[in-house]
Design a protein around this motif. Structure first.
Motif, PDB file in Angstrom:
ATOM      1  N   MET A 108      20.228 -37.062 -15.253  1.00 43.69           N
ATOM      2  CA  MET A 108      19.849 -36.621 -13.914  1.00 43.69           C
ATOM      3  C   MET A 108      20.458 -35.254 -13.667  1.00 43.69           C
ATOM      4  N   ALA A 109      19.935 -34.555 -12.692  1.00 40.94           N
ATOM      5  CA  ALA A 109      20.502 -33.251 -12.340  1.00 40.94           C
ATOM      6  C   ALA A 109      21.833 -33.449 -11.624  1.00 40.94           C
ATOM      7  N   GLY A 110      22.741 -32.503 -11.818  1.00 43.24           N
ATOM      8  CA  GLY A 110      24.052 -32.616 -11.190  1.00 43.24           C
ATOM      9  C   GLY A 110      23.993 -32.637  -9.679  1.00 43.24           C
ATOM     10  N   ASP A 111      23.051 -31.888  -9.081  1.00 43.16           N
ATOM     11  CA  ASP A 111      22.951 -31.900  -7.627  1.00 43.16           C
ATOM     12  C   ASP A 111      22.406 -33.235  -7.114  1.00 43.16           C
ATOM     13  N   MET A 112      21.559 -33.905  -7.910  1.00 42.95           N
ATOM     14  CA  MET A 112      21.093 -35.241  -7.539  1.00 42.95           C
ATOM     15  C   MET A 112      22.258 -36.229  -7.566  1.00 42.95           C
ATOM     16  N   LEU A 113      23.097 -36.144  -8.585  1.00 44.83           N
ATOM     17  CA  LEU A 113      24.283 -36.990  -8.663  1.00 44.83           C
ATOM     18  C   LEU A 113      25.167 -36.777  -7.438  1.00 44.83           C
ATOM     19  N   ASP A 114      25.338 -35.536  -7.049  1.00 44.60           N
ATOM     20  CA  ASP A 114      26.182 -35.235  -5.889  1.00 44.60           C
ATOM     21  C   ASP A 114      25.576 -35.798  -4.606  1.00 44.60           C
ATOM     22  N   ARG A 115      24.254 -35.724  -4.463  1.00 45.05           N
ATOM     23  CA  ARG A 115      23.617 -36.263  -3.261  1.00 45.05           C
ATOM     24  C   ARG A 115      23.772 -37.782  -3.194  1.00 45.05           C
TER      25      ARG A 115
END
Length: 204
Positions: A108-115
């Motif tokens: 997954m994208a890192g920004d998706m993980l953060d969200r």
């Protein structure tokens, strides 16, 4: 006969249990036994916890370089994960002071993980109302995407890949305490070469 109950330390003792052994226990004796229980000693203030960093990056060499650099120059512990899924699991198991997420992750994208963690993290950890700040590890092609992510107040900067020590320490300077007695910070530029020694006198 109605059975009396005495609440003591969260338990109920009945009159029937007081008669065990053949000698009844009076109310006065009962009060004495309760007052004789020593109160718990005052608890000492816990030592401040060392900040913990969660690092998510697919490349093992990059993870090793970042982890060792942070632990050498910053007072912190580092947990690293090769994927977003593993990083998500770790974030729900422990409390962290800082997230370091690569934007390109294998699952997954890192920004998706953060969200995702922005919603789940405060729900899992008692007394925690906000998600830790995040720094993204970015490839050259991620510059435009990172500009959009900067609108989030939790985003505290970016570190280009391959990681550079001076950028890593600069970005984390306001987020993690400096380790006392740690290694000396390497100079930004190599020192000038030493002057060559004068030629020795030649005896003919």
């Amino acid at each position: 006969m109605k059975r009396r109950q005495y609440p003591v330390a969260g338990f109920h003792h009945t009159a029937a249990s007081e008669w065990a052994g053949g000698t009844p226990v009076t109310d006065a004796d009962h009060a004495l036994s309760v007052s004789a229980v020593p109160s718990s000693a005052p608890s000492l203030s816990p030592a401040p916890a060392i900040p913990r960093v969660l690092l998510a990056e697919e490349s093992l060499p990059y993870r090793r370089v970042i982890r060792e650099a942070l632990m050498a120059f910053r007072l912190c512990e580092v947990d690293d994960a090769p994927s977003g899924e593993r990083a998500f699991e770790l974030a729900l198991q422990r409390e962290y002071s800082l997230f370091l997420f690569s934007l390109p992750l294998p699952d997954m994208a890192g920004d998706m993980l953060d969200r995702l963690l922005g919603k789940a993290y405060p729900l899992v950890h008692k007394g925690v109302h906000t998600t830790p700040p995040v720094v993204f590890l970015i490839q050259p092609g991620d510059a435009m995407k990172f500009q959009e992510l900067q609108r989030n107040v939790r985003v505290r900067g970016s570190i280009p890949l391959p990681p550079k020590l001076d950028v890593l320490l600069s970005v984390t300077a306001s987020l993690l305490p400096e380790r006392e007695g740690g290694l000396a910070f390497p100079p930004s530029f190599p020192p000038p070469p030493l002057s060559p020694p004068p030629p020795s006198a030649h005896v003919s």
